[in-house]
Design a protein around this motif. Sequence first.
Motif, PDB file in Angstrom:
ATOM      1  N   ARG A  62      29.797  40.382  36.827  1.00  0.00           N
ATOM      2  CA  ARG A  62      30.715  40.873  35.791  1.00  0.00           C
ATOM      3  C   ARG A  62      31.173  42.286  36.099  1.00  0.00           C
ATOM      4  NH1 ARG A  62      31.490  37.711  31.436  1.00  0.00           N
ATOM      5  NH2 ARG A  62      30.140  35.864  31.326  1.00  0.00           N
ATOM      6  N   SER A  63      30.259  43.076  36.592  1.00  0.00           N
ATOM      7  CA  SER A  63      30.636  44.433  36.987  1.00  0.00           C
ATOM      8  C   SER A  63      31.575  44.405  38.190  1.00  0.00           C
ATOM      9  CB  SER A  63      29.400  45.262  37.336  1.00  0.00           C
ATOM     10  OG  SER A  63      28.597  45.485  36.200  1.00  0.00           O
ATOM     11  N   ILE A  64      31.215  43.586  39.161  1.00  0.00           N
ATOM     12  CA  ILE A  64      32.058  43.507  40.367  1.00  0.00           C
ATOM     13  C   ILE A  64      33.484  43.116  39.994  1.00  0.00           C
ATOM     14  CG2 ILE A  64      32.446  42.249  42.525  1.00  0.00           C
ATOM     15  CD1 ILE A  64      29.368  41.999  42.746  1.00  0.00           C
ATOM     16  N   GLN A  65      33.593  42.117  39.167  1.00  0.00           N
ATOM     17  CA  GLN A  65      34.933  41.610  38.820  1.00  0.00           C
ATOM     18  C   GLN A  65      35.737  42.613  38.008  1.00  0.00           C
ATOM     19  OE1 GLN A  65      36.192  38.970  40.267  1.00  0.00           O
ATOM     20  NE2 GLN A  65      34.202  38.660  41.272  1.00  0.00           N
ATOM     21  N   THR A  66      35.096  43.262  37.078  1.00  0.00           N
ATOM     22  CA  THR A  66      35.848  44.208  36.254  1.00  0.00           C
ATOM     23  C   THR A  66      36.288  45.415  37.069  1.00  0.00           C
ATOM     24  OG1 THR A  66      33.715  45.077  35.463  1.00  0.00           O
ATOM     25  CG2 THR A  66      34.914  43.555  34.011  1.00  0.00           C
ATOM     26  N   HIS A  67      35.417  45.892  37.929  1.00  0.00           N
ATOM     27  CA  HIS A  67      35.778  47.054  38.728  1.00  0.00           C
ATOM     28  C   HIS A  67      36.846  46.722  39.771  1.00  0.00           C
ATOM     29  CE1 HIS A  67      33.119  50.229  37.221  1.00  0.00           C
ATOM     30  NE2 HIS A  67      32.256  49.243  36.954  1.00  0.00           N
ATOM     31  N   GLN A  68      36.744  45.579  40.379  1.00  0.00           N
ATOM     32  CA  GLN A  68      37.767  45.240  41.351  1.00  0.00           C
ATOM     33  C   GLN A  68      39.085  44.913  40.640  1.00  0.00           C
ATOM     34  OE1 GLN A  68      38.498  42.108  43.763  1.00  0.00           O
ATOM     35  NE2 GLN A  68      38.078  40.478  42.322  1.00  0.00           N
ATOM     36  N   ALA A  69      38.998  44.421  39.406  1.00  0.00           N
ATOM     37  CA  ALA A  69      40.218  44.187  38.638  1.00  0.00           C
ATOM     38  C   ALA A  69      40.931  45.499  38.344  1.00  0.00           C
ATOM     39  CB  ALA A  69      39.878  43.478  37.325  1.00  0.00           C
ATOM     40  N   ALA A  70      40.170  46.517  38.080  1.00  0.00           N
ATOM     41  CA  ALA A  70      40.771  47.824  37.836  1.00  0.00           C
ATOM     42  C   ALA A  70      41.492  48.315  39.093  1.00  0.00           C
ATOM     43  CB  ALA A  70      39.708  48.826  37.391  1.00  0.00           C
ATOM     44  N   GLU A  71      40.913  48.047  40.240  1.00  0.00           N
ATOM     45  CA  GLU A  71      41.587  48.403  41.496  1.00  0.00           C
ATOM     46  C   GLU A  71      42.874  47.604  41.663  1.00  0.00           C
ATOM     47  OE1 GLU A  71      40.971  50.734  43.676  1.00  0.00           O
ATOM     48  OE2 GLU A  71      39.059  51.437  42.871  1.00  0.00           O
TER      49      GLU A  71
ATOM     50  N   GLN B  52      52.113  40.087  36.576  1.00  0.00           N
ATOM     51  CA  GLN B  52      50.922  39.273  36.360  1.00  0.00           C
ATOM     52  C   GLN B  52      50.574  38.426  37.585  1.00  0.00           C
ATOM     53  OE1 GLN B  52      49.428  40.002  33.550  1.00  0.00           O
ATOM     54  NE2 GLN B  52      47.640  38.787  34.085  1.00  0.00           N
ATOM     55  N   ALA B  53      51.565  37.894  38.223  1.00  0.00           N
ATOM     56  CA  ALA B  53      51.318  37.038  39.382  1.00  0.00           C
ATOM     57  C   ALA B  53      50.632  37.820  40.492  1.00  0.00           C
ATOM     58  CB  ALA B  53      52.629  36.429  39.876  1.00  0.00           C
ATOM     59  N   SER B  54      51.109  39.019  40.723  1.00  0.00           N
ATOM     60  CA  SER B  54      50.492  39.851  41.766  1.00  0.00           C
ATOM     61  C   SER B  54      49.068  40.215  41.394  1.00  0.00           C
ATOM     62  CB  SER B  54      51.308  41.129  41.973  1.00  0.00           C
ATOM     63  OG  SER B  54      52.604  40.835  42.434  1.00  0.00           O
ATOM     64  N   PHE B  55      48.912  40.559  40.148  1.00  0.00           N
ATOM     65  CA  PHE B  55      47.571  40.940  39.700  1.00  0.00           C
ATOM     66  C   PHE B  55      46.604  39.766  39.841  1.00  0.00           C
ATOM     67  CE2 PHE B  55      44.429  43.274  37.390  1.00  0.00           C
ATOM     68  CZ  PHE B  55      43.762  42.336  36.611  1.00  0.00           C
ATOM     69  N   ASN B  56      47.018  38.607  39.379  1.00  0.00           N
ATOM     70  CA  ASN B  56      46.147  37.432  39.445  1.00  0.00           C
ATOM     71  C   ASN B  56      45.814  37.047  40.881  1.00  0.00           C
ATOM     72  OD1 ASN B  56      46.263  37.387  36.679  1.00  0.00           O
ATOM     73  ND2 ASN B  56      47.596  35.590  36.537  1.00  0.00           N
ATOM     74  N   ALA B  57      46.799  37.211  41.737  1.00  0.00           N
ATOM     75  CA  ALA B  57      46.555  36.927  43.156  1.00  0.00           C
ATOM     76  C   ALA B  57      45.479  37.868  43.707  1.00  0.00           C
ATOM     77  CB  ALA B  57      47.858  37.066  43.952  1.00  0.00           C
ATOM     78  N   CYS B  58      45.566  39.105  43.295  1.00  0.00           N
ATOM     79  CA  CYS B  58      44.571  40.093  43.739  1.00  0.00           C
ATOM     80  C   CYS B  58      43.176  39.709  43.282  1.00  0.00           C
ATOM     81  CB  CYS B  58      44.961  41.472  43.203  1.00  0.00           C
ATOM     82  SG  CYS B  58      43.870  42.809  43.701  1.00  0.00           S
ATOM     83  N   ILE B  59      43.101  39.253  42.057  1.00  0.00           N
ATOM     84  CA  ILE B  59      41.809  38.811  41.525  1.00  0.00           C
ATOM     85  C   ILE B  59      41.312  37.592  42.291  1.00  0.00           C
ATOM     86  CG2 ILE B  59      40.612  37.868  39.513  1.00  0.00           C
ATOM     87  CD1 ILE B  59      41.277  40.797  39.204  1.00  0.00           C
ATOM     88  N   ASP B  60      42.202  36.645  42.480  1.00  0.00           N
ATOM     89  CA  ASP B  60      41.797  35.403  43.141  1.00  0.00           C
ATOM     90  C   ASP B  60      41.376  35.640  44.591  1.00  0.00           C
ATOM     91  OD1 ASP B  60      44.373  33.468  41.406  1.00  0.00           O
ATOM     92  OD2 ASP B  60      42.352  34.093  40.787  1.00  0.00           O
ATOM     93  N   GLU B  61      42.033  36.602  45.229  1.00  0.00           N
ATOM     94  CA  GLU B  61      41.674  36.918  46.614  1.00  0.00           C
ATOM     95  C   GLU B  61      40.405  37.753  46.704  1.00  0.00           C
ATOM     96  OE1 GLU B  61      44.950  38.960  48.428  1.00  0.00           O
ATOM     97  OE2 GLU B  61      46.380  37.417  47.797  1.00  0.00           O
ATOM     98  N   GLN B  62      39.985  38.268  45.571  1.00  0.00           N
ATOM     99  CA  GLN B  62      38.817  39.170  45.569  1.00  0.00           C
ATOM    100  C   GLN B  62      39.078  40.353  46.523  1.00  0.00           C
ATOM    101  OE1 GLN B  62      35.466  38.141  43.612  1.00  0.00           O
ATOM    102  NE2 GLN B  62      37.483  37.847  42.665  1.00  0.00           N
ATOM    103  N   ARG B  63      40.276  40.881  46.407  1.00  0.00           N
ATOM    104  CA  ARG B  63      40.775  41.841  47.372  1.00  0.00           C
ATOM    105  C   ARG B  63      39.940  43.115  47.469  1.00  0.00           C
ATOM    106  NH1 ARG B  63      46.932  42.654  46.412  1.00  0.00           N
ATOM    107  NH2 ARG B  63      46.821  40.406  46.821  1.00  0.00           N
TER     108      ARG B  63
ATOM    109  N   VAL C 282      36.662  43.547  46.369  1.00  0.00           N
ATOM    110  CA  VAL C 282      35.216  43.376  46.205  1.00  0.00           C
ATOM    111  C   VAL C 282      34.457  44.255  47.184  1.00  0.00           C
ATOM    112  CG1 VAL C 282      33.301  41.766  46.512  1.00  0.00           C
ATOM    113  CG2 VAL C 282      35.313  41.062  45.222  1.00  0.00           C
ATOM    114  N   ASP C 283      34.886  44.234  48.435  1.00  0.00           N
ATOM    115  CA  ASP C 283      34.171  45.034  49.430  1.00  0.00           C
ATOM    116  C   ASP C 283      34.213  46.518  49.097  1.00  0.00           C
ATOM    117  OD1 ASP C 283      35.152  42.978  52.300  1.00  0.00           O
ATOM    118  OD2 ASP C 283      33.544  42.753  50.812  1.00  0.00           O
TER     119      ASP C 283
END
Lengths: 142, 128
Positions: free
Chosen positions: A31-40, A82-93, A95-96
């Motif tokens: 949950r932390s990983i996803q929220t922080h990478q979403a902010a990025e 939204q499409a770009s944002f969702n793509a970023c989330i889906d790619e886990q861009r 995370v690293d």
Amino acid sequence: MLGAEVGIKEEYVRSGQVRLAFAPMLDHADRSIQTHQAAECAGEQGQFWALHDLFYAEQNDLYGGDIREVIKQKAARLSLDQASFNACIDEQRYVDLVLAQDQARKEMGIRTRPSIFVNDQLVVGPQPLSTFTELIESMLDQ
Amino acid sequence: MRGIQLTGIITLTTALLLVTACGGRAPESATSEGATETGAVSSISEPAAQPTPTPVPPSPAPEPTATPEMASGEGEAAEESAQVETEPTAAPAEAMDWLTVSGKTDDGYNYLGNPDAPITITDFSDFM
């Protein structure tokens, strides 16, 4: 920092005296990983701080449900492609990146949340605005 | 004869005196100052007395205090003293709202505000 942050922004960030930076601590696993990478991901579109503020304002929502869906729903309320944002989330861009930053703070010995550096001065745990005001003013006087 | 000679001598002497008094480049005038300024201490127009003046006149502006120039009139300024002074020129840094500025620090963290701010607050935290 939460409550103090609002006051610091208005009193010092707006005027240019203080720059406010945010660094991730991943204390809640995925949950932390996803929220922080979403902010990025939001940051790609200049909306890092908007999503940062929204996450803090609706923090309780982050604990339940599919976190990626929760994130996308919240981001949909921002001025985002939204499409770009969702793509970023889906790619886990990112995370690293967030994992690396989290690792760096562990190596620095930062364990308590929040840990706040005012220049080199460390303030640990939630503090009232007055704590930061005093510290900031003393530094500005120097 | 003698009279003529005497007259001549007197005339000569007078002439010499006159030349000395009026002539600017004189070794006499230079001695007192040591004239560091321009090599040519010419000041032709000014007689012996004090050779000082011309070369480097003191800067014309007697320590400007900004205010006198700013005020359009003393009367107005006096009246306005009770009110807010808004006249002047561009408002400097106050116009900038640094909450609209964001970027990345050297460590790769997201920041908000003036990148050149004297103080950086780095918040290590989690959203949850």
